[in-house]
Design an enzyme around this catalytic site. Sequence first.
Site, PDB file in Angstrom:
ATOM      1  N   LYS A  52      -4.458  -0.259   2.975  1.00 45.53           N
ATOM      2  CA  LYS A  52      -4.337   0.329   3.692  1.00 45.53           C
ATOM      3  C   LYS A  52      -6.415   0.193   3.656  1.00 45.53           C
ATOM      4  O   LYS A  52      -6.978   0.427   5.156  1.00 45.53           O
ATOM      5  CB  LYS A  52      -3.795   1.766   4.254  1.00 45.53           C
ATOM      6  CG  LYS A  52      -2.534   1.450   4.128  1.00 45.53           C
ATOM      7  CD  LYS A  52      -1.006   2.572   4.349  1.00 45.53           C
ATOM      8  CE  LYS A  52       0.397   2.659   4.744  1.00 45.53           C
ATOM      9  NZ  LYS A  52       0.908   3.401   3.911  1.00 45.53           N
ATOM     10  N   GLN A  96       1.187   9.323   1.674  1.00 45.77           N
ATOM     11  CA  GLN A  96       1.797   7.816   1.276  1.00 45.77           C
ATOM     12  C   GLN A  96       3.348   8.266   0.832  1.00 45.77           C
ATOM     13  O   GLN A  96       3.128   9.322   0.035  1.00 45.77           O
ATOM     14  CB  GLN A  96       1.348   6.727   0.407  1.00 45.77           C
ATOM     15  CG  GLN A  96       1.894   6.409  -0.337  1.00 45.77           C
ATOM     16  CD  GLN A  96       2.153   4.612   0.987  1.00 45.77           C
ATOM     17  OE1 GLN A  96       1.015   4.765   1.758  1.00 45.77           O
ATOM     18  NE2 GLN A  96       3.311   3.636   1.659  1.00 45.77           N
ATOM     19  N   ASP A 119       0.755   9.138  10.663  1.00 44.57           N
ATOM     20  CA  ASP A 119       2.209   7.919  10.623  1.00 44.57           C
ATOM     21  C   ASP A 119       2.784   8.972  11.805  1.00 44.57           C
ATOM     22  O   ASP A 119       4.460   7.760  11.877  1.00 44.57           O
ATOM     23  CB  ASP A 119       3.022   9.251   9.547  1.00 44.57           C
ATOM     24  CG  ASP A 119       2.731   8.239   8.445  1.00 44.57           C
ATOM     25  OD1 ASP A 119       2.369   6.770   8.238  1.00 44.57           O
ATOM     26  OD2 ASP A 119       1.988   8.577   7.041  1.00 44.57           O
TER      27      ASP A 119
END
Length: 284
Positions: A52, A96, A119
């Site tokens: 990422k 995460q 997200d």
Amino acid sequence: MANLIDGKKISAEVKARAAADAAALKEQGIPVGLAVVIVGDDPASRVYVNSKKKACALCGIDSYEYALPADTSEAELLALVEQLNGDSRVSGILVQLPLPKQIDEHRIINAIDPKKDVDAFHPVNVGKIMIGDFDFLPCTPSGCMELIDSTGIDIAGKNCVVIGRSNIVGKPMAMLLLHRSGTVTICHSKTKDLAEITRRADILVAAVGKPRFVTADMVKEGAVVIDVGVNRLPDGKLCGDVDFDAVKEKASWITPVPGGVGPMTIATLMCNTVTAARLQAEKA
Ligand code: GUN
């Protein structure tokens, strides 16, 4: 023999779009930045976080990594999320998953400003997806949709079968297919006669987390097969949820692992970060 859906190539195009959009926003003085939070030292999470950050660098998006020890408390992580919510350099926040067991994942997701939730895991964003009026699409399902669209096949009226019902992939994937007028079935570990259902799929999405779970006898001739699985085999090699070598003989289109869905997830994250930067600018 199936055509290969090249996630590497398509993701490069998506990232190029995100890079151009990020540059345009920065030109107007709008910061475009992604905060990536990792708690503990899960090796798979470390690989994802590094990918990422690399993609951010490629797209001209500033990235800020927060690597916290495995024994971080929920209160400490909540305090960091609050700090990032108020940080104007940070357009998007990604925590995460999975998190260590002392931290309630839902509490953390709920604390993220929905306008920074790249997200699309916050209940506000999940609800917006449900009603079809959304700012962000969840990264993996959105990437899968781009891959399906790259085949030129019209989803409307097709039998779409999603194996897996996770909040990250299965459920939102089903919703996106439904928005495009697919006839959608979600299968899971309690589903009876799974193969009988998957054999009816014109579009089959596998998000099970079991290596080579989808075998050729479960696939209809000419189906589009999207493999979300990333499984590490004992020899260290990666393999998907689909028995690629056998299924490619029946499918019309298929994604490889690696090089299929994985790179698309990251490319969508870049697009979502740009969208978040726009939303911050509107809010200001
Ligand atoms: N862990 C596995 N997939 C994801 C993802 O898409 N987002 C986050 N935040 N964590 C993950």
